[in-house]
Design a protein around this motif. Sequence first.
Motif, PDB file in Angstrom:
ATOM      1  N   ALA A  69       2.938   6.427   1.249  1.00  0.00           N
ATOM      2  CA  ALA A  69       2.967   7.774   0.664  1.00  0.00           C
ATOM      3  C   ALA A  69       2.870   7.681  -0.860  1.00  0.00           C
ATOM      4  CB  ALA A  69       4.236   8.512   1.089  1.00  0.00           C
ATOM      5  N   ALA A  70       3.571   6.715  -1.442  1.00  0.00           N
ATOM      6  CA  ALA A  70       3.500   6.513  -2.898  1.00  0.00           C
ATOM      7  C   ALA A  70       2.076   6.146  -3.307  1.00  0.00           C
ATOM      8  CB  ALA A  70       4.476   5.416  -3.334  1.00  0.00           C
ATOM      9  N   LEU A  71       1.401   5.355  -2.483  1.00  0.00           N
ATOM     10  CA  LEU A  71       0.016   4.986  -2.771  1.00  0.00           C
ATOM     11  C   LEU A  71      -0.881   6.221  -2.768  1.00  0.00           C
ATOM     12  CD1 LEU A  71      -2.145   2.884  -3.318  1.00  0.00           C
ATOM     13  CD2 LEU A  71      -2.262   2.488  -0.848  1.00  0.00           C
ATOM     14  N   ALA A  72      -0.646   7.130  -1.827  1.00  0.00           N
ATOM     15  CA  ALA A  72      -1.440   8.368  -1.783  1.00  0.00           C
ATOM     16  C   ALA A  72      -1.257   9.167  -3.072  1.00  0.00           C
ATOM     17  CB  ALA A  72      -1.061   9.203  -0.567  1.00  0.00           C
ATOM     18  N   VAL A  73      -0.025   9.220  -3.583  1.00  0.00           N
ATOM     19  CA  VAL A  73       0.238   9.928  -4.841  1.00  0.00           C
ATOM     20  C   VAL A  73      -0.454   9.210  -5.993  1.00  0.00           C
ATOM     21  CG1 VAL A  73       1.998  10.719  -6.476  1.00  0.00           C
ATOM     22  CG2 VAL A  73       2.438  10.871  -4.002  1.00  0.00           C
ATOM     23  N   ALA A  74      -0.325   7.887  -6.046  1.00  0.00           N
ATOM     24  CA  ALA A  74      -0.931   7.105  -7.127  1.00  0.00           C
ATOM     25  C   ALA A  74      -2.446   7.281  -7.153  1.00  0.00           C
ATOM     26  CB  ALA A  74      -0.575   5.627  -6.974  1.00  0.00           C
ATOM     27  N   GLN A  75      -3.046   7.289  -5.976  1.00  0.00           N
ATOM     28  CA  GLN A  75      -4.497   7.470  -5.913  1.00  0.00           C
ATOM     29  C   GLN A  75      -4.888   8.875  -6.357  1.00  0.00           C
ATOM     30  OE1 GLN A  75      -5.194   6.138  -1.876  1.00  0.00           O
ATOM     31  NE2 GLN A  75      -5.692   4.079  -2.585  1.00  0.00           N
ATOM     32  N   ARG A  76      -4.074   9.845  -6.005  1.00  0.00           N
ATOM     33  CA  ARG A  76      -4.350  11.221  -6.445  1.00  0.00           C
ATOM     34  C   ARG A  76      -4.237  11.324  -7.963  1.00  0.00           C
ATOM     35  NH1 ARG A  76      -3.971  16.382  -3.814  1.00  0.00           N
ATOM     36  NH2 ARG A  76      -4.652  17.834  -5.414  1.00  0.00           N
ATOM     37  N   LEU A  77      -3.303  10.551  -8.550  1.00  0.00           N
ATOM     38  CA  LEU A  77      -3.128  10.534 -10.003  1.00  0.00           C
ATOM     39  C   LEU A  77      -4.174   9.645 -10.686  1.00  0.00           C
ATOM     40  CD1 LEU A  77       0.764  10.221 -10.217  1.00  0.00           C
ATOM     41  CD2 LEU A  77      -0.620  12.260 -10.687  1.00  0.00           C
ATOM     42  N   ASN A  78      -4.907   8.911  -9.878  1.00  0.00           N
ATOM     43  CA  ASN A  78      -5.906   7.977 -10.407  1.00  0.00           C
ATOM     44  C   ASN A  78      -5.267   6.951 -11.342  1.00  0.00           C
ATOM     45  OD1 ASN A  78      -8.501   6.937 -10.459  1.00  0.00           O
ATOM     46  ND2 ASN A  78      -9.085   8.128 -12.262  1.00  0.00           N
ATOM     47  N   SER A  79      -4.120   6.420 -10.911  1.00  0.00           N
ATOM     48  CA  SER A  79      -3.362   5.474 -11.715  1.00  0.00           C
ATOM     49  C   SER A  79      -3.446   4.077 -11.103  1.00  0.00           C
ATOM     50  CB  SER A  79      -1.893   5.909 -11.803  1.00  0.00           C
ATOM     51  OG  SER A  79      -1.118   4.896 -12.398  1.00  0.00           O
ATOM     52  N   ALA A  80      -4.154   3.185 -11.776  1.00  0.00           N
ATOM     53  CA  ALA A  80      -4.300   1.819 -11.285  1.00  0.00           C
ATOM     54  C   ALA A  80      -2.955   1.097 -11.234  1.00  0.00           C
ATOM     55  CB  ALA A  80      -5.285   1.043 -12.156  1.00  0.00           C
ATOM     56  N   ALA A  81      -2.117   1.266 -12.256  1.00  0.00           N
ATOM     57  CA  ALA A  81      -0.818   0.587 -12.283  1.00  0.00           C
ATOM     58  C   ALA A  81       0.079   1.079 -11.152  1.00  0.00           C
ATOM     59  CB  ALA A  81      -0.134   0.791 -13.629  1.00  0.00           C
ATOM     60  N   ASP A  82       0.113   2.390 -10.933  1.00  0.00           N
ATOM     61  CA  ASP A  82       0.943   2.931  -9.852  1.00  0.00           C
ATOM     62  C   ASP A  82       0.407   2.501  -8.492  1.00  0.00           C
ATOM     63  OD1 ASP A  82       2.591   4.142 -11.719  1.00  0.00           O
ATOM     64  OD2 ASP A  82       1.619   6.104 -11.545  1.00  0.00           O
ATOM     65  N   SER A  83      -0.914   2.468  -8.351  1.00  0.00           N
ATOM     66  CA  SER A  83      -1.507   1.997  -7.095  1.00  0.00           C
ATOM     67  C   SER A  83      -1.134   0.542  -6.849  1.00  0.00           C
ATOM     68  CB  SER A  83      -3.030   2.149  -7.124  1.00  0.00           C
ATOM     69  OG  SER A  83      -3.405   3.504  -7.129  1.00  0.00           O
ATOM     70  N   ALA A  84      -1.212  -0.284  -7.884  1.00  0.00           N
ATOM     71  CA  ALA A  84      -0.858  -1.698  -7.746  1.00  0.00           C
ATOM     72  C   ALA A  84       0.601  -1.859  -7.340  1.00  0.00           C
ATOM     73  CB  ALA A  84      -1.134  -2.442  -9.056  1.00  0.00           C
ATOM     74  N   ALA A  85       1.481  -1.071  -7.943  1.00  0.00           N
ATOM     75  CA  ALA A  85       2.908  -1.144  -7.601  1.00  0.00           C
ATOM     76  C   ALA A  85       3.143  -0.740  -6.146  1.00  0.00           C
ATOM     77  CB  ALA A  85       3.714  -0.258  -8.541  1.00  0.00           C
ATOM     78  N   ALA A  86       2.449   0.295  -5.694  1.00  0.00           N
ATOM     79  CA  ALA A  86       2.601   0.735  -4.306  1.00  0.00           C
ATOM     80  C   ALA A  86       2.053  -0.316  -3.343  1.00  0.00           C
ATOM     81  CB  ALA A  86       1.905   2.078  -4.109  1.00  0.00           C
ATOM     82  N   TYR A  87       0.903  -0.898  -3.694  1.00  0.00           N
ATOM     83  CA  TYR A  87       0.352  -1.965  -2.855  1.00  0.00           C
ATOM     84  C   TYR A  87       1.306  -3.153  -2.788  1.00  0.00           C
ATOM     85  CZ  TYR A  87      -4.418  -0.078  -2.226  1.00  0.00           C
ATOM     86  OH  TYR A  87      -5.510   0.667  -1.856  1.00  0.00           O
ATOM     87  N   LEU A  88       1.912  -3.520  -3.904  1.00  0.00           N
ATOM     88  CA  LEU A  88       2.857  -4.636  -3.916  1.00  0.00           C
ATOM     89  C   LEU A  88       4.018  -4.367  -2.964  1.00  0.00           C
ATOM     90  CD1 LEU A  88       3.892  -7.340  -5.042  1.00  0.00           C
ATOM     91  CD2 LEU A  88       4.928  -6.045  -6.918  1.00  0.00           C
ATOM     92  N   GLY A  89       4.615  -3.188  -3.070  1.00  0.00           N
ATOM     93  CA  GLY A  89       5.727  -2.846  -2.182  1.00  0.00           C
ATOM     94  C   GLY A  89       5.327  -2.825  -0.718  1.00  0.00           C
ATOM     95  N   ALA A  90       4.159  -2.242  -0.431  1.00  0.00           N
ATOM     96  CA  ALA A  90       3.671  -2.190   0.953  1.00  0.00           C
ATOM     97  C   ALA A  90       3.419  -3.599   1.480  1.00  0.00           C
ATOM     98  CB  ALA A  90       2.405  -1.342   1.034  1.00  0.00           C
ATOM     99  N   GLY A  91       2.839  -4.449   0.640  1.00  0.00           N
ATOM    100  CA  GLY A  91       2.577  -5.820   1.057  1.00  0.00           C
ATOM    101  C   GLY A  91       3.856  -6.587   1.362  1.00  0.00           C
TER     102      GLY A  91
END
Length: 160
Positions: A69-91
């Motif tokens: 869900a955080a990744l969906a928000v990060a992608q909507r914000l178009n934030s590479a850093a937030d997307s990376a953080a969400a991917y790290l947690g999901a991984g």
Amino acid sequence: MVALLLSKATAQSSLAERLLAAPDQQAAAAILAAASDPIDQQLFEAVRKSAQARLDKREHAPALREFNAALAVAQRLNSAADSAAAYLGAGIAQFRTGQLSASLATYDKGYAQAVDSGDKLLLANLLRSRGVSYSSLLRFPEALAVAVLGFGMIAIFNRN
């Protein structure tokens, strides 16, 4: 003015709660698409912090759902850093539930986002996580290559 701020906080809290209950990233994206509430950094942080708290409590399946869900928000914000953080947690959540190949694929996606963001700490954490996944999959040459990259990052940190 205070009433407006309280109203905004309540609406954002409600949106965060709906996102945290979403079964997957696609459902979270649909919730965001239909939302009239603001989608901002505060929303990302609320969802990410909830996911991290679950991960810290070893509630891996709910943590994975919330990081998506955080990744969906990060992608909507178009934030590479937030997307990376969400991917790290999901991984990490995937790794801890034995989804080793899936965690590696997730880290790889996060790594690309971390490179785009220029966040050296995220890069280092994703490199470390990729190395652990490679080792766990008995893919030692790749694990060694990632370790060399990681040590290079440490050397850069120590110079700066």
